[in-house]
Design a protein around this motif. Structure first.
Motif, short mmCIF file in Angstrom:
data_model
loop_
_atom_site.label_atom_id
_atom_site.label_comp_id
_atom_site.label_asym_id
_atom_site.label_seq_id
_atom_site.Cartn_x
_atom_site.Cartn_y
_atom_site.Cartn_z
N SER A 122 36.70 59.49 82.06
CA SER A 122 37.11 60.78 81.52
C SER A 122 36.46 61.91 82.31
N ASP A 123 37.03 63.11 82.13
CA ASP A 123 36.46 64.28 82.80
C ASP A 123 35.13 64.70 82.20
N GLU A 124 34.87 64.33 80.93
CA GLU A 124 33.62 64.70 80.27
C GLU A 124 32.51 63.69 80.49
N MET A 125 32.81 62.62 81.20
CA MET A 125 31.86 61.52 81.33
C MET A 125 30.58 61.96 82.05
N PRO A 176 25.71 59.72 89.94
CA PRO A 176 26.27 60.04 91.26
C PRO A 176 27.75 59.72 91.42
N ASP A 177 28.34 58.92 90.52
CA ASP A 177 29.77 58.61 90.54
C ASP A 177 30.16 57.83 91.79
N SER A 181 34.67 63.27 93.85
CA SER A 181 34.24 64.08 92.72
C SER A 181 33.12 65.01 93.16
N ALA A 182 32.96 66.09 92.41
CA ALA A 182 31.90 67.04 92.74
C ALA A 182 30.53 66.39 92.64
N ALA A 183 30.34 65.46 91.69
CA ALA A 183 29.06 64.78 91.55
C ALA A 183 28.73 63.95 92.78
N TYR A 184 29.73 63.22 93.28
CA TYR A 184 29.48 62.38 94.44
C TYR A 184 29.27 63.23 95.69
N GLU A 198 25.64 68.66 91.14
CA GLU A 198 26.74 69.30 90.41
C GLU A 198 27.35 68.26 89.47
N PRO A 199 27.06 68.33 88.17
CA PRO A 199 27.55 67.31 87.23
C PRO A 199 29.00 67.57 86.81
N SER A 200 29.91 67.21 87.67
CA SER A 200 31.32 67.47 87.38
C SER A 200 32.17 66.38 87.99
N SER A 201 33.28 66.08 87.32
CA SER A 201 34.24 65.11 87.84
C SER A 201 35.37 65.78 88.61
N ALA A 202 35.31 67.09 88.77
CA ALA A 202 36.37 67.81 89.48
C ALA A 202 36.44 67.38 90.94
#
Length: 583
Positions: free
Chosen positions: A193-196, A156-157, A80-83, A59-63
């Motif tokens: 950033s959230d778009e990163m 993966p953040d 984060s969703a990515a991690y 899931e490629p998101s920083s949320a």
């Protein structure tokens, strides 16, 4: 029956059979080094296959997400969703950890295969006319492979990849005038950033792979159009390729290599742990982990940043920070030199001919010395990226380790390049077939001025032989007579112990090609040479003198090596005995 009718119907409409027969008859050289490019290709196939599987779960998101899964130490933690999706891939998705680690290992092998393949092309001169375009394509693929590896490593953040991304952002921001704007546009805001992560995902999954696949297609199309280069040997000329046909022999060999590459990559993915993000934890801007090292293919940049002194300058009122020189200038100059090398060598050497036969590294000592210098320099930088680990293992201050690496980065490449130049020059001038056959006299001769009678690939024989035809047995003091219809060219035959060898010599072009097969009689050597080079006169020359006994240095090194091996085995035995007593 149905497939046969379908194939015939397709061929009646598209007329593919002539193209297919021509493609199946294409000949590929049998030398093992030509398989390095195929290892890179098959690693890319493994990357695509495993990457498609990972894309279904990542899931490629920083949320923010609350992780609930099998990894108990982080269960209930907000990440984060990515991690969180990376943790689920590693612990909860069936075969997820195997695929993720195989994908990571495939990326490492992919970059390594491209690098070694480029090194083979560089040291053998395969980049020369008419293959300059394919060299440019290969260098671009190396640059894209580095970029795609780093973007995938950062997605993966986790804390380690976040630190690496922060370093890259700082390097980009160090570019005068435009650095901060480039970083802002790339990230979609201030770091982090959230778009990163979404932008890293699109770059890693869509943009760079599409470019890589397009360049691979162009690379293969150019090879098919220009045919393969090959090493000199009996029957090999600028107008043919000696080797195996595409079908069936080369196809079976290539498929076997594909199976081995997949087997090794999946074995590494299942047995060797890599990038355990659950141990690093999620990325937090106010945290850092130490020791922290990136993957080897970008470690040279990290090592350069660690070794470069904190120098800052002002140009026209603008600050040029210290990271700009090792982070931007070094990488830019490196790839600019790679792109320009074929044209620089042609301009400096004045060689504008088309080359279908490859050089051996000994045939071009200057190129070999420069290549070894560059590889040694970047090798020191890669090791310097782990200076904190070296300091910890050796229990010495970190700044002392830094000083040692700074000296090594300046001195060791020059010494390695000079040694490579000297050895290549000695091999080219002398009669030694391998490095181990070199003598002190060969090395002393290599340090002297160039021999006016020497030609590339070898030097003028120590004796002369009879002229014309195959000549009479044994050598005489009569001068060698070149071919009457092809002036400057001749075939030289000589005894090498119980066997016979031969070589082709062109005095005008400065070319010496030694046959790589030995035969028991002079007549068989003459027949083989006549088949390879019809119409060229043959002469018999004295063979090289027998190899002298090993010098004192080689004997001493051998004795020291045997002593060191014995001491090491004794130390291991004593240590095992001590451990058994403790138990």
């Amino acid at each position: 029956m149905i497939l046969d009718r379908l194939a015939r119907a397709t061929d009646d409409r598209l007329r593919l059979s002539p193209l297919t027969r021509r493609a199946m008859a294409k000949v590929f050289p049998d030398h093992w080094s030509f398989m390095l490019g195929e290892i890179a290709l098959y690693s890319l196939v493994a990357l695509v296959l495993t990457g498609v599987y990972l894309t279904l779960f990542f899931e490629p998101s920083s949320a923010d997400r609350v992780y609930h899964g099998s990894y108990a130490p982080l269960d209930g933690t907000t990440t984060s969703a990515a991690y969180a999706s990376t943790l689920r891939l590693s612990w909860d998705v069936r075969a997820g950890l195997l695929i993720r680690q195989t994908h990571h290992w495939a990326a490492l092998v992919f970059v390594a295969a491209i690098l070694v393949h480029l090194a083979r092309i560089f040291f053998t001169g395969a980049f020369r006319k008419p293959r300059e375009l394919n060299w440019l394509v290969g260098v671009t693929m190396l640059m894209l492979a580095l970029a795609n590896g780093f973007t995938g490593y950062s997605m993966p953040d986790d804390l380690l990849s976040g630190l690496g991304l922060r370093i890259i952002v700082s390097v980009v921001e160090s570019i005068p005038l435009v650095g901060s704007w480039l970083a802002f546009l790339g990230l979609g805001g201030e770091f982090p950033s959230d778009e990163m992560i979404p932008r890293l995902f699109v770059t890693h999954v869509l943009l760079v792979p599409a470019l890589l696949i397009a360049l691979v297609s162009v690379h293969l199309a150019i090879i098919v159009r220009q045919k393969h280069s090959q090493f000199p040997g009996p029957g090999r000329t600028d107008h043919n390729v000696v080797g195996s046909r595409l079908y069936p022999s080369y196809t079976l060999r290539s498929l076997a290599l594909f199976a081995w590459v997949l087997a090794v990559l999946f074995a590494l993915g299942g047995l060797v742990q890599i990038n355990p993000v659950w141990l690093y934890g999620p990325f937090a801007p106010d945290q850092a982990s130490s020791p922290a090292q990136p993957d080897w293919y970008v470690a040279w940049g990290d090592g350069a940043l660690r070794l470069f002194p904190p120098w800052e300058i002002h140009v026209a009122g603008h600050l040029v920070p210290a990271p700009f020189f090792p982070g931007v200038v070094l990488g830019g100059v490196t790839f600019l030199a790679l792109y320009a090398w074929p044209f620089l060598e042609r301009w400096c050497g004045g060689d504008r001919r088309a080359h279908q036969l490859l050089d051996r590294p000994r045939d071009h000592p200057v190129r070999t010395g420069i290549g070894v210098t560059a590889l040694t320099f970047f090798g020191v930088l890669v090791v310097a990226a782990g200076d904190d680990i070296v300091a910890r293992l050796l229990r010495v201050p970190l700044y002392d380790v830094l000083d040692v690496f700074r000296v090594l980065a300046l001195v060791l490449p020059v010494l390695a390049g000079a040694l490579a130049f000297l050895l290549a020059r000695a091999l080219r001038r002398g009669d030694a077939a391998r490095l181990g056959d070199l003598t002190g006299a060969d090395l002393r001769a290599a340090r002297g001025p160039a021999d006016g009678h020497a030609v590339a690939g070898g030097r003028t024989p120590r004796g002369t032989g009879s002229a014309g035809g195959t000549g009479s047995a044994g050598g005489t003091d009569a001068p060698e007579v070149p071919a009457s219809d092809r002036p400057g060219e001749r075939i030289e035959l000589w005894p090498d112990g119980p066997v016979w060898r031969w070589r082709y010599r062109d005095e005008r072009a400065g070319v010496v090609l030694v046959g790589n097969r030995v035969v028991p009689t002079a007549q068989e050597a003459a027949d083989a040479a006549r088949i390879a080079y019809p119409g060229v006169d043959q002469v018999r020359v004295p063979g090289p003198p027998p190899s002298p006994p090993p010098g004192r240095v080689r004997v001493a090194l051998r004795r020291w090596g045997d002593t060191a091996l014995g001491v090491s085995l004794l130390a291991v035995a004593l240590r095992q005995r001590r451990e058994r007593r403790r138990r």
